[in-house]
Design an enzyme around this catalytic site. Structure first.
Site, short mmCIF file in Angstrom:
data_model
loop_
_atom_site.label_atom_id
_atom_site.label_comp_id
_atom_site.label_asym_id
_atom_site.label_seq_id
_atom_site.Cartn_x
_atom_site.Cartn_y
_atom_site.Cartn_z
N HIS A 20 7.60 25.57 49.63
CA HIS A 20 8.24 26.90 49.63
C HIS A 20 9.19 26.93 50.82
O HIS A 20 8.90 26.33 51.86
CB HIS A 20 7.26 28.04 49.88
CG HIS A 20 6.15 28.21 48.90
ND1 HIS A 20 4.98 27.54 48.99
CD2 HIS A 20 6.03 29.05 47.84
CE1 HIS A 20 4.17 27.93 48.01
NE2 HIS A 20 4.78 28.85 47.29
N ASP A 23 7.42 27.57 54.01
CA ASP A 23 6.52 26.52 54.51
C ASP A 23 7.29 25.62 55.47
O ASP A 23 6.75 25.12 56.44
CB ASP A 23 6.04 25.57 53.39
CG ASP A 23 5.38 26.26 52.23
OD1 ASP A 23 4.90 27.39 52.41
OD2 ASP A 23 5.34 25.65 51.14
C1 XLS Z 1 -0.62 30.33 44.04
C2 XLS Z 1 0.32 29.41 43.43
C3 XLS Z 1 1.40 28.90 44.36
C4 XLS Z 1 2.52 28.26 43.58
C5 XLS Z 1 3.78 28.11 44.34
O1 XLS Z 1 -1.65 30.67 43.49
O2 XLS Z 1 -0.39 28.36 42.87
O3 XLS Z 1 0.86 28.02 45.31
O4 XLS Z 1 2.16 27.01 43.07
O5 XLS Z 1 4.32 29.33 44.73
#
Ligand code: XLS
Ligand code: NI
Ligand code: NI
Length: 446
Positions: free
Chosen positions: A109, A112
């Site tokens: 993300h 991140d």
């Molecule tokens: C959360 C989601 C997230 C997505 C990416 O539950 O799995 O991690 O994969 O935004």
């Protein structure tokens, strides 16, 4: 080719070298017992089939904090005072980890990788700086980007949603983030771009205009697609369904809901699905169910490989270890001809009580070995063809005369009535569930 395992003089995972395939006889926990990247199965190497990715958020951002207590893990890359310095250290730690684990891909993300700034422009500049560095690290390590995404759920401004927020200014902020995250994904050669609707949903119907919010959502996705294509993004846009958590009701409930939404809004040519195992189980399905629905629609894009805890209803994001699930998922992927530009992204975290740096490796090694074993077993099942033949045999009546004409759309409801009236009572046909389940065990354990 021998690669350096870390950059500069700072090693974040000392004492851990490159994780190698040592085979089932090895008792070294830091080795692969089943994942042999070069082993050929069904005409392709394991590495090409599985296209493993490590996720940035759980592995390098999470420290074990939960609603009842703070983090339990020391992360040396997060120890400094300057958020940008920490972000650069985190990037180096991440690439050291990818290289030592020998995975071909990662996912991230925007937040991140780079911290949010005071203004939109500063956030964009923070991300650009880190993306420049990430590009260098990708080139040096050979690790590629499976997908990028924008975090439209952590900042308090998104408490009522991102693209579906009732406040247009918040929607505009979400757009600013997606624009920058798309640019970052293109710059890093990302093969897909993901939307997980973290807070795209609602908790109370009395204060929410769901029709309007869903129309905004479709418009937002179309704008993102158009912008992505205009800057040269050729990959797939992916929606990741999840029914709840953090919102009480999330709009992207499950695979079938998302498929219907995308088709209704004419987005199904550019968008596919990223199926996460634990999200499917939260929706009351199995992960195999959501994968099959996506494949049937021609819209399976990628997989977030993890598992939930069967005793509770949370998104516990555990590493995939349940071999029945992994084998069923792999059977579907193999029968569908593979994942294309998708991959198996470990959207999984080690437990709060797993506090050694080495545990991050052990979690991934276990998940990679589980899917490597599943690939071998699933290949046996799919190439043997017995299960598929039995499945097909249940539909033979549609291959003949009236059944075939029905499938071709040549009969009316009244024609069907006459066919029923002129035929004897149907002969009972056992579904043979026990037989096919027994067969699965035979394949798995012999
Ligand atoms: C959360 C989601 C997230 C997505 C990416 O539950 O799995 O991690 O994969 O935004
Ligand atoms: Ni999840
Ligand atoms: Ni996910």
């Amino acid at each position: 080719m021998s690669r350096t395992l870390f950059v500069g003089d700072r090693e974040f995972f000392p004492g851990i070298g490159r994780i190698e395939y040592e085979g089932p006889g090895s008792d070294n926990p830091l080795s692969f017992k089943a994942y042999d990247p070069e082993r050929i199965v069904a005409g392709k190497s394991m590495e090409e089939h599985l296209r493993f990715a490590v996720c940035y958020w759980h592995t390098f951002c999470a420290d074990g904090a939960d609603p009842f207590g703070p983090g339990t893990r020391q992360r040396p890359w997060a120890a400094g005072n300057d958020p940008m310095d920490n972000a650069r250290s985190k990037l180096d730690a991440a690439f050291e980890f990818f290289t030592k684990l020998n995975v071909p891909f990662y996912c991230f993300h925007d937040r991140d990788m780079a911290p949010e700034g005071e203004t939109v422009a500063q956030s964009e500049s923070n991300l650009k700086q880190l993306v420049t560095l990430a590009k260098e690290r990708q080139q040096a390590s050979g690790v590629d980007l499976l997908w990028g995404t924008a975090n439209l759920f952590s900042h308090p401004r998104y408490m009522n949603g991102g693209a579906t927020n009732p406040d247009f200014l918040v929607v505009a902020h979400a757009a600013a983030q997606v624009k920058a995250a798309l640019e970052a994904t293109v710059e890093l050669g990302g093969q897909n771009y993901v939307f997980w609707g973290g807070r795209e949903g609602y908790s109370c119907l009395f204060n929410t205009d769901t029709k309007r919010e869903l129309e905004h959502f479709a418009r937002f996705l179309a704008m993102a697609r158009d912008y992505g294509r205009s800057i040269g993004f050729e990959g797939a846009f992916l929606i990741e369904p999840k029914p709840m958590e953090p919102m009480y009701h999330q709009y992207d409930v499950d695979a079938q809901t998302v498929i219907g939404f995308l088709r209704h809004h004419g987005l199904d040519r550019d968008f596919k699905l990223n199926i996460e195992a634990n999200h499917a189980t939260l929706a009351g399905h199995s992960s195999a169910h959501d994968l099959q629905m996506a494949v049937d629609a021609g819209m399976l894009g990628s997989i977030d490989a993890n598992r939930g805890n069967p005793q509770n209803g949370w998104d516990t994001d555990q590493f995939p270890m349940d071999m029945y699930d992994c084998v069923q998922n792999m059977m579907i992927v193999l029968a569908a001809g593979g994942l294309g530009s998708g991959g198996f992204n470990f959207d999984a975290k080690v437990r709060r009580e797993s506090t050694d740096a080495e545990d991050l490796f052990l979690g991934h090694i276990g998940g990679m070995d589980a899917y490597a074993r599943a690939l071998v077993i699933a290949d046996r099942i799919v190439s043997d063809g017995k299960l598929e033949a039995f499945k097909a045999s249940r539909y033979t009546s549609f291959g003949q005369s009236a059944g075939r004409r029905f499938e071709n759309g040549e009969l009316s409801l009244a024609d069907l009535r006459d066919f029923a009236a002129g035929s004897p009572e149907p002969v009972q046909q056992s579904g043979k569930q026990e037989r096919v389940e027994n067969l699965l065990n035979d394949y798995m354990f012999t």
